[in-house]
Write an enzyme that holds these catalytic residues in place. Structure first.
Site, PDB file in Angstrom:
ATOM      1  N   ASN A   1     -20.303  -0.672  29.504  1.00 29.43           N
ATOM      2  CA  ASN A   1     -19.556   0.317  30.457  1.00 29.43           C
ATOM      3  C   ASN A   1     -18.370  -0.575  30.914  1.00 29.43           C
ATOM      4  OD1 ASN A   1     -17.817   1.172  33.228  1.00 29.43           O
ATOM      5  ND2 ASN A   1     -19.735   2.417  33.237  1.00 29.43           N
TER       6      ASN A   1
ATOM      7  N   GLU B   1     -15.844   4.873  29.953  1.00 27.35           N
ATOM      8  CA  GLU B   1     -15.343   4.976  30.716  1.00 27.35           C
ATOM      9  C   GLU B   1     -14.443   3.811  30.288  1.00 27.35           C
ATOM     10  OE1 GLU B   1     -16.867   3.592  35.492  1.00 27.35           O
ATOM     11  OE2 GLU B   1     -15.809   4.896  35.649  1.00 27.35           O
TER      12      GLU B   1
ATOM     13  N   ASN C   1     -26.074   5.719  36.033  1.00 28.61           N
ATOM     14  CA  ASN C   1     -26.489   5.331  37.659  1.00 28.61           C
ATOM     15  C   ASN C   1     -27.478   6.615  37.693  1.00 28.61           C
ATOM     16  OD1 ASN C   1     -23.599   5.206  38.299  1.00 28.61           O
ATOM     17  ND2 ASN C   1     -22.462   6.806  37.125  1.00 28.61           N
TER      18      ASN C   1
ATOM     19  N   ASP D   1     -27.638   0.789  33.280  1.00 26.10           N
ATOM     20  CA  ASP D   1     -27.452   0.615  31.902  1.00 26.10           C
ATOM     21  C   ASP D   1     -28.368   0.526  31.375  1.00 26.10           C
ATOM     22  OD1 ASP D   1     -24.004   0.828  31.894  1.00 26.10           O
ATOM     23  OD2 ASP D   1     -25.046  -1.094  33.710  1.00 26.10           O
TER      24      ASP D   1
ATOM     25  N   ASP E   1     -17.254  -3.822  35.738  1.00 25.39           N
ATOM     26  CA  ASP E   1     -18.043  -4.731  37.077  1.00 25.39           C
ATOM     27  C   ASP E   1     -19.479  -4.099  36.304  1.00 25.39           C
ATOM     28  OD1 ASP E   1     -18.185  -1.746  36.551  1.00 25.39           O
ATOM     29  OD2 ASP E   1     -17.744  -1.530  38.597  1.00 25.39           O
ATOM     30  N   HIS E   2     -19.910  -3.472  35.389  1.00 20.80           N
ATOM     31  CA  HIS E   2     -20.854  -3.479  34.276  1.00 20.80           C
ATOM     32  C   HIS E   2     -21.236  -4.571  33.575  1.00 20.80           C
ATOM     33  CE1 HIS E   2     -22.252   0.658  35.602  1.00 20.80           C
ATOM     34  NE2 HIS E   2     -20.378   0.732  36.047  1.00 20.80           N
TER      35      HIS E   2
ATOM     36  N   ASP F   1     -24.084   4.608  30.724  1.00 20.06           N
ATOM     37  CA  ASP F   1     -24.825   4.273  31.914  1.00 20.06           C
ATOM     38  C   ASP F   1     -25.086   5.457  32.639  1.00 20.06           C
ATOM     39  OD1 ASP F   1     -23.918   3.753  34.605  1.00 20.06           O
ATOM     40  OD2 ASP F   1     -21.556   4.067  35.082  1.00 20.06           O
TER      41      ASP F   1
END
Length: 258
Positions: free
Chosen positions: A7, A34, A149, A218, A247-248, A147
């Site tokens: 991501n 994303e 989530n 992930d 951030d991933h 991802d």
DNA sequence: ATGGTCGCCGAGCGA
């Protein structure tokens, strides 16, 4: 065959890091989430120079998923192939890359338990299961990576108490994920590493990465024929360090497949 | 050091 999911939190913002990472790591297949790009804004020539073909399903500004492949890209499907109405968001793209059917998924966040978006998340996972039933065979080489989530269990968050009442850890979400997995997928990373503390996502705020306070949301799921040939699972923490990271972190899996 | 996030766009929302 080296497969990755990442991501990138805006491909535009991340392109310098992505280019460097592809050149250094050299994965054969990469699932991106994303991208936050429209299809015509994807820098396909840059990827081509690095040896990758691209299948991108985007809407611009939000969401957006892609598959990069050095093994060819055929039979691309944007979104769900379950015969129902199109998804409102660009969260799924599928393609055949050499010996494997690949699905890049960006599961809805859910925002808050009980929120409209939370119900969308649960319904989305049901549709993903139907999509797999309609387009793939659990006896074949299939990868579903992205991802998710969802932290599959309590080992996948840095502090279970900190997530009380929040999304990503509820029994409903975990059950919806389990229903997708039950189609015929294996979480090889978790099979290889039973311990907690191995995370793929860290909030930008409050020094979470530095404090190792993350989540494993992930992952690369694979059907049994691939899972049996999986020889490596890892999170590339280095890609979460330094200047302007996502951030991933990328997650990788290697398979003994030609 | 009494704060401490990005990225979307150009305010405030989403993650």
């Amino acid at each position: 065959m080296l497969v990755a999911t990442w991501n990138v939190n805006s491909l535009n913002a991340r392109m310098p890091r992505v280019e460097q990472w592809l050149a250094e790591v050299g994965p054969d297949i990469v699932c991106l989430q994303e991208t936050k790009l429209a299809n015509d804004a994807v820098p396909v020539e840059v990827f081509a120079d690095l040896g990758y073909e691209v299948a991108h399903h985007g809407e611009g500004q939000w969401n957006g998923v892609a598959i990069l492949s050095r093994l060819g890209i055929d039979d691309v499907v944007d979104g769900f192939a379950d015969g129902i109405e199109p998804d409102t968001d660009a969260r799924l793209v599928s393609a055949t890359c050499g010996p494997v059917r690949v699905n890049s998924v960006y599961v809805p966040n859910g925002r808050e338990v009980g929120h409209e978006h939370y119900h969308y998340k649960l319904a989305w996972l049901k549709r993903l299961r139907a999509h797999l039933e309609a387009t793939a065979d659990p006896a074949a080489n299939v990868i579903v990576a992205g991802d998710w989530n969802i932290a599959p269990d309590d080992r996948d968050v840095w502090d279970r108490a900190a997530f009380e009442g929040l999304t990503h850890v509820t029994p409903e979400e975990r059950s919806a994920l389990a229903d997708v997995v039950d189609w015929g997928l294996v979480d090889t990373f978790r099979e290889r590493y039973p311990e907690s503390g191995l995370f793929s996502y860290y909030d930008y705020q409050a020094g979470r990465f530095h404090k190792r306070q993350g989540m494993r949301i992930d992952y690369i799921l694979s059907t049994l024929p691939l899972a049996e040939r999986c020889r490596l699972d890892l999170v590339d923490r280095n890609a979460r360090k330094g200047s302007k990271p996502s951030d991933h972190a990328p997650v990788l899996a290697r398979y003994a497949v030609d």
